[in-house]
Design a protein around this motif. Structure first.
Motif, PDB file in Angstrom:
ATOM      1  N   LEU A 829       0.853  -1.196   0.000  1.00 11.72           N
ATOM      2  CA  LEU A 829       0.000   0.000   0.000  1.00 11.72           C
ATOM      3  C   LEU A 829       0.887   1.244   0.000  1.00 11.72           C
ATOM      4  O   LEU A 829       0.648   2.203  -0.741  1.00 11.72           O
ATOM      5  N   GLN A 830       1.944   1.221   0.807  1.00 10.62           N
ATOM      6  CA  GLN A 830       2.838   2.384   0.855  1.00 10.62           C
ATOM      7  C   GLN A 830       3.576   2.556  -0.480  1.00 10.62           C
ATOM      8  O   GLN A 830       3.849   3.674  -0.897  1.00 10.62           O
ATOM      9  N   GLU A 831       3.868   1.434  -1.139  1.00 12.25           N
ATOM     10  CA  GLU A 831       4.520   1.544  -2.450  1.00 12.25           C
ATOM     11  C   GLU A 831       3.609   2.233  -3.460  1.00 12.25           C
ATOM     12  O   GLU A 831       4.040   3.079  -4.226  1.00 12.25           O
ATOM     13  N   PHE A 832       2.309   1.867  -3.442  1.00  9.54           N
ATOM     14  CA  PHE A 832       1.364   2.519  -4.360  1.00  9.54           C
ATOM     15  C   PHE A 832       1.315   4.019  -4.086  1.00  9.54           C
ATOM     16  O   PHE A 832       1.229   4.825  -5.007  1.00  9.54           O
ATOM     17  N   ALA A 833       1.374   4.392  -2.809  1.00  9.34           N
ATOM     18  CA  ALA A 833       1.351   5.821  -2.463  1.00  9.34           C
ATOM     19  C   ALA A 833       2.634   6.481  -2.945  1.00  9.34           C
ATOM     20  O   ALA A 833       2.612   7.561  -3.544  1.00  9.34           O
ATOM     21  N   GLY A 834       3.775   5.792  -2.699  1.00  9.20           N
ATOM     22  CA  GLY A 834       5.066   6.348  -3.106  1.00  9.20           C
ATOM     23  C   GLY A 834       5.148   6.594  -4.602  1.00  9.20           C
ATOM     24  O   GLY A 834       5.774   7.556  -5.059  1.00  9.20           O
ATOM     25  N   GLU A 835       4.477   5.727  -5.386  1.00  7.77           N
ATOM     26  CA  GLU A 835       4.509   5.914  -6.842  1.00  7.77           C
ATOM     27  C   GLU A 835       3.894   7.244  -7.261  1.00  7.77           C
ATOM     28  O   GLU A 835       4.135   7.739  -8.359  1.00  7.77           O
ATOM     29  N   GLY A 836       3.079   7.820  -6.372  1.00 10.33           N
ATOM     30  CA  GLY A 836       2.471   9.119  -6.701  1.00 10.33           C
ATOM     31  C   GLY A 836       3.474  10.264  -6.667  1.00 10.33           C
ATOM     32  O   GLY A 836       3.250  11.313  -7.270  1.00 10.33           O
ATOM     33  N   ILE A 837       4.607  10.079  -5.963  1.00  6.15           N
ATOM     34  CA  ILE A 837       5.543  11.212  -5.790  1.00  6.15           C
ATOM     35  C   ILE A 837       6.190  11.594  -7.125  1.00  6.15           C
ATOM     36  O   ILE A 837       6.113  12.757  -7.540  1.00  6.15           O
TER      37      ILE A 837
END
Length: 1085
Positions: A829-837
């Protein structure tokens, strides 16, 4: 009228249809007289016949429910008095039950404050010394509060104090039952001031449930829902008592003398606690006791002479409600929600003991356990235990017991689905075993064959090019099954397997394409009922073929496929069939959108019907509904005015009767696939879809809070596709109207996405929302971030996920201290969020994003510590690399990258020295991206970077890392050529070509060669031989994009014209085939 009415009601209970119809007709007549209310009241209190008293109560209830406004104020008041009087004198339980339900309907219209007599009666009876009175009081309380919990809020404190007393009345199980039902209905509405009271009830509640189990297991099973309700609405209430609750549930789960439904309730309660509060479960050391109870359940043998449901020959639905199935789900939930290291330490001894047992059902249990670990602990298994686990599965495939072999096939299927790409590397060992099953296709029981096909399909699907040597034998088996098998199920399995083969083989399947299509068409035009499952599968496979065999082969069939699909949706009413036609339409929209355009009206019409439909939703009503027929259409003639006023409250089934909803899976899948397909079709058909965009969006938007997570997930995906579709239309036709339509969509969709990220409880949904939001921003760029504050909101949502502050991340004050370890899905889940950066970084000028990036970077960098998992370290440096790559392409990016370089360099240098190849790879890429983005600003760091790279190059064995090293050197050269000693670096770089694994980086390599050729042609010509040799490998390669092919050709032609002699000499040294290819490429214009 009273006596007459009683006679009619008696006749309704006779076992003679003609008599009942006659009585019904007379009743309808009687209902037209307003005096029916007092007459029914008189029968309800005065009749000697309990059945008649009950009928009168039920009819009054219908009257109150549907025609309250037509009951005169006097009649209303007398009704309120009579019902309470009747309750006090009634001796029959069934009649009391109906009277309580009538009171519950009255409370909906007359709030408790407007009916003080009700509160008085409740107060007296629930506190009475007579156990019978208490029971009646609590029955009435459970019905009136259950039907309308909110208006009783002012009395909650008092009620909770009462429950504290009642729950100790252990000799009165019926009272316990009604008390717990009332507690269940108010739980959702309790506020902070009542929390402590509820919390103090938990120990008493558990003792009461134990007593209720002894008295009545069905009632106990229903009462146990109070635990679900407490967990769902306010999990913090139960956290202090989590150890007692788990202990209680384990006792029930382990007790084989109890009913399946009770044991299933207890096991699912344990699974829910693990899902919601895994850290607390671990902190209280509850994992070991749970495993000690769960393992004997999941490895128990079925009763003598019986089989487990999934081992029965005609097992149609594997999800049977039995304790064994739920015990496996508990393990599944652990895998999805606990840190793998902690779980495996305690779980593996149990699994090993099962696997080495003499008892086949224990061996099966061990395999089932391994199978369900694969999804949640994929990284852990892939990196640390894959070959040993596969070995176990392989040896179990030849176990002497079929139950064990079936479980091994299931495990292999799960591994193939979740442990890619690593599992595919074992194809040489696994394919012969799977083939062995296929060769016995006609001798094996079909139930077992189904499992073999499940394993085979999941394995083949991901094989890619490696499938080539197996293709002839596989296709021979499948085509022979299509043509010869008598058994429809076997044909269906073969059709499904062809879809999996196509996913791997792509164009290699072309030689077999005509006979496959012949067979599929035959199935799709046969309208016999028994063909249904086979047709559904044929449509599914057709969609896969449309996407895999290539445009040239499929385009001629596209129009016919659309027609086939439309004919089937017209002819057959079946959710599975419709679902598969939707997937077929979206596959066609990708390959041949023009074939779909003429049919968009009919296609969107059926799809929107699927989204709107409530078919397959079953409302479970409470018992006495048999009288609905009397009151349904009684006196509407000539009184429409009242009916219209009443529409608000009478339009649908009253919630107080609804004991729950359940939805058939097929209809959920249909909604999910309709959303997916609509989104894809909208994007692929562009302008043609415009007339349908608004109505489609409206319908999909309404599903964004659908109870089932798969439907929500698909709805969010489609909403993102609609935004991208509208953006594409505006780009192709930049009118003001199109621009406004885009912003109108974005202003609804992005806030909706952000709300879901913060509030949705399911990680899978939040991941889908993040993925959809990233895709929208990637397509729409700055357009998506124009609304004031939008960039900040999205950045803050990413920050909240990285800080684990959203609802789906188990928010609660019990965070354990060793925060590094988490479940793989939480990390994902955190990886999916990180991809937004990096996506945000490439959408706005660098200075605009800098303050947000400054907040986010520390959170990303903290995951690069050596104590973090490989996956975390890789994610951290990967995100930094992609973000730097984005900065290189936006205004002001150079200055911002330069400003960040001192913070990032030490971390990336450490990453290049990491023990894990993927971390090294991402770190090398990130250093190259830093050089590309910051250029001359980091010139002083070039010598250190070059020495680091030179060092790595001398000892690196991982091909992908070497490819990325070459690309990083190229980025350094193009960004600041003066900082690179080309005489040493260039020959070393060229010697490593062609790239072996990361072929995308060819673009960087050949841009650099072109740049150097214009900047320093002598240098390039001096290395012509290795350059030409590498280029020969690349010409016409499928995995290299057109842009790279074109820049390569331009470079080669330039060299051939300006340095003819050196060029020809280099070409002469190539092998024949490559030499011819090179000569043709250079001479063609």
């Amino acid at each position: 009228m009273t006596e007459e009415l009683e006679r009619v009601l008696v006749r309704l209970t006779e076992p003679d249809n003609a008599v009942i119809q006659q009585a019904t007709a007379e009743l309808k007549q009687a209902f037209k007289d307003p005096a029916i209310i007092p007459a029914l009241c008189a029968v309800m209190t005065g009749s000697q016949n309990p059945q008649v008293r009950q009928s009168a109560a039920v009819m009054l209830r219908m009257r109150v429910r549907k025609h309250w406004k037509k009951i005169s104020p006097d009649h209303r008041e007398s009704l309120k008095t009579v019902v309470l009087q009747a309750l006090q004198q009634e001796t029959e339980h069934t009649v009391r039950h109906s009277l309580s339900q009538l009171s519950a309907d009255l409370v909906k219209h007359e709030t408790p404050d407007r009916w003080p007599a009700l509160l008085t009666l409740l107060n007296q009876s629930t506190k009475s010394n007579n156990p019978q009175d208490r029971q009646v009081g609590l029955l009435l309380l459970s019905k009136v509060v259950g039907s309308n919990p909110e208006p009783f809020k002012p009395h909650y404190k008092e009620l909770l104090q009462l429950f504290g007393t009642v729950l100790q009345d252990l000799n009165n199980p019926t009272a316990l039952y009604y008390c717990i039902l009332t507690l269940t209905s108010i739980t959702t509405f309790t506020g902070t001031e009542e929390m402590n009271l509820v919390r103090s009830l938990i120990p008493k509640l558990l003792i009461a449930l134990k007593h209720l189990i002894q008295a009545d297991q069905d009632q106990a099973s229903e009462a146990m829902e109070v635990l679900d309700e407490l967990m769902e609405s306010e999990v913090s209430i139960i956290v202090p008592h989590i150890a007692e609750i788990v202990q209680f549930c384990l006792e029930i789960s382990a007790d084989v003398s109890l009913s399946d439904s009770l044991r299933v309730k207890a096991l699912s309660c344990i699974a829910a606690l693990i899902r919601l509060k895994n850290k607390t479960v671990l902190k209280h050391k509850l994992l070991q006791p749970i495993l000690q109870v769960v393992f004997p359940i999941l490895s128990a043998a079925p009763p003598p002479g019986e089989e487990d449901p999934e081992d029965e020959e005609n097992d149609t639905d594997g999800d049977s409600e039995n304790p064994k199935h739920f015990a496996v789900q508990v393990i599944d939930t652990m895998a999805l929600h606990m840190p793998p290291e902690k779980l495996f330490n305690q779980l593996m001894p149990f699994t090993q003991a099962c696997l080495s047992s003499e008892n086949p059902y224990e061996r099966k249990g061990g395999l089932m356990c391994m199978a369900v670990l694969a999804e949640g602990c994929a990284d852990h298994i892939r990196t640390k235990m894959l070959s040993s686990m596969l070995q176990t599965v392989c040896s179990s495939l030849s176990d002497n017991n079929q139950v064990v072999r079936s479980a091994a096939l299931f495990a292999l299927g799960q591994f193939s689905e979740h442990l890619q790409p690593d599992v595919s590397k074992f194809h040489a060992e696994l394919m012969p075993l799977l083939h062995g099953y296929l060769s016995a296709v006609n001798q094996t029981k079909i139930g077992h064959m189904t499992k073999a096909f499940y394993a085979l399909e999941n394995f083949l699907e991901n094989l890619g090019q490696e499938i080539e040597p197996y293709l002839p034998t596989l296709m021979e088996t499948m085509l022979s099954a299509l043509n010869n098998a008598e058994n429809f199920k076997l044909k269906e399995l073969a059709v499904s397997a062809i879809g999996a083969i196509a996913n791997a083989a792509k164009e290699m399947l072309l030689p077999y394409f005509p006979p496959i299509i012949e067979s599929l068409k035959g199935f799709l035009t046969d309208t016999r009922e028994e063909m249904r499952a086979l047709q559904t599968q044929a449509l599914d496979t057709l969609s896969v073929l449309a996407r895999t065999v290539g445009k040239d082969a499929f385009s001629p069939l596209a129009a016919e496929c659309v027609q086939l699909g439309l004919n089937l949706t017209d002819a057959v009413d079946d959710p599975d069939l419709r679902r598969c036609t939707y997937s077929l339409f979206s596959a066609v929209s990708e390959m041949s959108p023009d074939c779909l355009t003429p049919h968009l009206t009919s296609i969107t019409t059926v799809m929107l019907l699927s989204l709107r439909s409530t078919e397959g939703v079953t409302t479970h009503l409470e018992e006495d509904k048999q009288f609905v027929l009397l009151d349904d259409d009684d006196d509407d003639e000539g009184e429409e005015g009242d009916v219209i006023l009443d529409e608000e409250e009478e339009s649908e089934i009253d919630d107080s009767d609804v004991a729950g909803f359940s939805v058939e899976n097929a209809y959920i899948d249909e909604k999910e696939d309709a959303c997916d397909a609509l989104g894809e079709i909208a994007f692929n058909t562009g302008v043609a879809f415009q007339p349908f965009l608004e109505s489609s969006f409206q319908q999909v938007f309404e599903l964004s809070d659908f109870p089932h997570e798969d439907v929500r997930r698909a709805a969010f995906g489609a909403m993102g596709q609609f935004c991208r579709a509208q953006h594409k239309v505006w780009k192709e036709n930049p009118t003001e109207a199109n621009h406004q339509a885009l912003h109108k969509l974005l202003q609804v969709v992005l806030p909706c996405f952000l709300e879901a990220v913060r509030q949705d409880r399911e990680r899978q949904v939040v991941m889908a929302v993040l993925e959809s939001m990233n895709a929208v921003i990637k397509s729409c760029q700055g357009e998506a971030l124009q609304a004031p504050g939008r960039l900040a909101e999205i950045s803050n949502a990413i920050k909240d996920i990285l800080k684990k502050k959203t609802v789906c991340q188990d928010v609660g004050g019990d965070e354990a201290d060793d925060d590094e370890q988490q479940a793989e899905y939480d990390a994902m889940l955190q990886e999916f969020a990180g991809e937004g950066i990096p996506v945000l970084a490439s959408a706005v000028p660098a200075e605009t994003f800098y303050p947000h990036l400054n907040d986010l970077l520390p959170l990303i960098m903290s995951k690069a510590k050596s104590s973090c998992t490989e996956a975390d370290r890789s994610f951290s440096v990967g995100t930094i690399g992609e973000t730097l790559h984005s900065l290189a392409g936006v205004a002001g990016g150079r200055a911002v990258a330069g400003r960040l370089s001192n913070r990032l360099l030490p971390l990336l240098v450490a990453g290049v020295r990491d023990s894990d190849a993927e971390v090294r790879n991402n770190s090398v890429y990130a250093l190259g991206a830093l050089a590309q983005a910051a250029g001359p600003i980091v010139a002083s760091d070039y010598p250190m970077m070059l020495s680091l790279f030179s060092n790595l190059l001398s000892k690196e064995s991982d091909l992908r890392v070497i490819d990325n090293l070459c690309a990083a050197l190229c980025r350094m050269i193009m960004s600041h050529v003066e900082g690179v000693p080309l005489e040493q670096v260039f020959p070393a770089l060229v010697a490593r070509l062609p790239l072996k694994e990361d072929l995308e980086e060819n673009k960087t390599i050949y841009s650099c060669l072109t740049f150097l050729y214009s900047h320093n042609p002598v240098l390039v010509v001096s290395q012509l031989r290795p350059i030409i040799s590498a280029a020969a490998h690349l010409l016409g390669m499928k995995d290299v994009d057109n842009e790279t092919q074109n820049s390569l050709l331009m470079l080669l032609r330039g060299l051939a014209q300006q340095h003819t002699q050196e060029f020809e000499s280099a070409v002469m040294s190539l092998p024949d085939e490559q030499r011819n290819k090179m000569t043709i490429a250079v001479t063609q214009s």
